[in-house]
Design a protein around this motif. Sequence first.
Motif, short mmCIF file in Angstrom:
data_model
loop_
_atom_site.label_atom_id
_atom_site.label_comp_id
_atom_site.label_asym_id
_atom_site.label_seq_id
_atom_site.Cartn_x
_atom_site.Cartn_y
_atom_site.Cartn_z
N ASN A 25 0.83 -1.22 0.00
CA ASN A 25 0.00 0.00 0.00
C ASN A 25 0.85 1.26 0.00
O ASN A 25 0.39 2.34 -0.32
N ASN A 26 2.10 1.10 0.43
CA ASN A 26 2.97 2.28 0.55
C ASN A 26 3.83 2.53 -0.69
O ASN A 26 4.67 3.42 -0.70
N ALA A 27 3.60 1.71 -1.73
CA ALA A 27 4.47 1.78 -2.91
C ALA A 27 4.50 3.18 -3.52
O ALA A 27 5.53 3.62 -4.03
N ASN A 28 3.36 3.89 -3.46
CA ASN A 28 3.35 5.21 -4.11
C ASN A 28 3.48 6.37 -3.13
O ASN A 28 3.15 7.50 -3.46
N ILE A 29 3.97 6.07 -1.92
CA ILE A 29 4.24 7.18 -0.98
C ILE A 29 5.63 7.71 -1.25
O ILE A 29 6.60 6.95 -1.33
N ASN A 30 5.73 9.01 -1.41
CA ASN A 30 7.02 9.65 -1.62
C ASN A 30 7.60 10.02 -0.25
O ASN A 30 6.99 10.77 0.49
N ILE A 31 8.77 9.45 0.08
CA ILE A 31 9.37 9.73 1.39
C ILE A 31 10.32 10.93 1.24
O ILE A 31 11.18 10.94 0.36
N ILE A 32 10.14 11.91 2.12
CA ILE A 32 10.99 13.10 2.08
C ILE A 32 11.69 13.21 3.43
O ILE A 32 11.05 13.12 4.48
N GLU A 33 13.02 13.40 3.40
CA GLU A 33 13.77 13.50 4.66
C GLU A 33 14.56 14.81 4.66
O GLU A 33 15.75 14.83 4.37
N PRO A 34 13.90 15.91 5.01
CA PRO A 34 14.53 17.23 4.83
C PRO A 34 15.72 17.50 5.74
O PRO A 34 16.53 18.37 5.43
N PHE A 35 15.84 16.74 6.85
CA PHE A 35 16.88 17.09 7.83
C PHE A 35 18.09 16.17 7.78
O PHE A 35 18.99 16.29 8.60
N LYS A 36 18.08 15.27 6.81
CA LYS A 36 19.18 14.31 6.73
C LYS A 36 20.54 14.99 6.59
O LYS A 36 21.49 14.65 7.28
N LEU A 37 20.61 15.94 5.71
CA LEU A 37 21.89 16.60 5.44
C LEU A 37 22.38 17.32 6.69
O LEU A 37 23.54 17.21 7.08
N LYS A 38 21.46 18.03 7.32
CA LYS A 38 21.83 18.82 8.49
C LYS A 38 22.30 17.92 9.64
O LYS A 38 23.16 18.30 10.43
N ALA A 39 21.74 16.72 9.70
CA ALA A 39 22.12 15.78 10.75
C ALA A 39 23.42 15.05 10.39
O ALA A 39 23.91 14.25 11.18
N GLY A 40 23.94 15.30 9.18
CA GLY A 40 25.19 14.65 8.76
C GLY A 40 24.97 13.21 8.35
O GLY A 40 25.91 12.43 8.28
N LEU A 41 23.70 12.83 8.07
CA LEU A 41 23.43 11.46 7.63
C LEU A 41 23.71 11.35 6.14
O LEU A 41 23.73 12.35 5.42
N SER A 42 23.89 10.11 5.68
CA SER A 42 24.27 9.98 4.26
C SER A 42 23.09 10.36 3.38
O SER A 42 21.93 10.08 3.68
N VAL A 43 23.41 11.04 2.29
CA VAL A 43 22.38 11.48 1.36
C VAL A 43 22.68 10.83 0.01
O VAL A 43 23.67 10.11 -0.13
N ASN A 44 21.82 11.05 -0.96
CA ASN A 44 22.01 10.55 -2.33
C ASN A 44 23.45 10.80 -2.80
O ASN A 44 24.01 11.86 -2.57
N SER A 45 24.04 9.82 -3.48
CA SER A 45 25.44 9.98 -3.91
C SER A 45 25.57 11.11 -4.94
O SER A 45 26.62 11.74 -5.07
N LYS A 46 24.50 11.37 -5.70
CA LYS A 46 24.54 12.49 -6.64
C LYS A 46 23.93 13.71 -5.94
O LYS A 46 22.77 14.06 -6.15
N SER A 47 24.72 14.32 -5.07
CA SER A 47 24.18 15.48 -4.36
C SER A 47 25.20 16.61 -4.38
O SER A 47 26.41 16.37 -4.31
N SER A 48 24.67 17.81 -4.47
CA SER A 48 25.55 18.96 -4.64
C SER A 48 25.23 20.05 -3.62
O SER A 48 24.07 20.25 -3.25
N LEU A 49 26.27 20.71 -3.17
CA LEU A 49 26.10 21.91 -2.36
C LEU A 49 26.32 23.10 -3.29
O LEU A 49 27.36 23.20 -3.94
#
Length: 332
Positions: free
Chosen positions: A28-52
Amino acid sequence: MAENHGKEEVVERPDDFHIDVPSDDDDNNANINIIEPFKLKAGLSVNSKSSLLILNQEINMPWVTFIKIWNSTSLHVCADGGSNRLLAYINKFANSTHDDDCKKFKPDYIVGDLDSITDKTRKFYSDMKEEVKILLQETQYSTDLMKSLSLINLHFNFHKELINSLKEFDEHDGIEKLNKNLNKNLGFEKLSLIDVYILGGIGGRFDQTIHSINQLYHISSYYHNKLHLTFFNRDFEDLVLLIPKGLNFVKIHKQQIGSKKNAKHNRVVGLLPIGKEVIINTKGLKYDVTNWKSSIDSKVSTNNLIAGDNGFEMECTEDIVINFQIFDNDFA
Ligand SMILES: Nc1ncnc2c1ncn2[C@@H]1O[C@H](COP(=O)(O)OP(=O)(O)OP(=O)(O)O)[C@@H](O)[C@H]1O
Ligand SMILES: Cc1ncc(C[n+]2csc(CCO)c2C)c(N)n1
């Protein structure tokens, strides 16, 4: 969640409202888009294709935060005068290893019409030769932010073509032309997903702020949601991004919501329909809404709060801008 018709309601939730994170195993959750806005700020790993992407506003965040976000992103770009801001910021934290720091935290590219980069900054980075590519794009029909976003897409999706084109480079608007042609030829569905974390662009000059919001909507639609932008203000306390239409779960790690004492200020949310009118359903906000019609010329949910311990669900009929306020002491 409720359908997009029926009674419009606002329900007040307790501050410690429990909400389950959608599990990957549940179909049922297949079409839920997960957004994690604080990952970067927490220093957690983000998408490998990411730019500052550093824009032309003073940087004013704790050094530990800066190091976290620099190390979590694989490509570093300065839009024109953003290069002065980067160098000034690193100079401010000068210590015995200062010269090393300035060289270590160097951008991969500086791009724009180059009317704001100072001679001193230009010389500093030019002396690094090939390590920092300084790209002039003179056109006065797009901003340095737009030029930077085209460059970032080229870097991740069309690296070979970009490097080849730099040999014989159109300094007027070569980057945007190349990007447009290559995107069209490949097809947007084949582009890789890229996250762009943008320092500045909001909370400064008003037309620049509106331009940043304009780019949130435009880029989401042009790249078919493949290029995600998150704007941070100069203090790194305010985050602005676009929630795409459909069903979303905004996931917050428990440690990111902050201590009870000052929790209220640490989880402010605004649902900002600066684009089209939208019908919103949420679960996990302090003031949860059902079938709530919102537009800039009717009503807008500001000063709302995250109540859910793991975040909140949000379903919307159109893309909508959202802002979060999170203070840094939660991440130190
Ligand atoms: N006062 C400001 N407030 C918010 N964002 C800003 C401000 N000044 C610049 N920016 C952002 O930084 C980017 C680079 O700015 P810079 O000052 O180098 O060039 P500019 O000539 O003022 O901007 P542009 O050429 O893009 O209009 C701009 O494209 C914009 O996104
Ligand atoms: C209708 C229209 N309005 C404003 C500008 C001005 N402008 C937009 S982006 C840019 C580059 C700034 O570095 C400039 C000068 C334009 N060209 N067209």
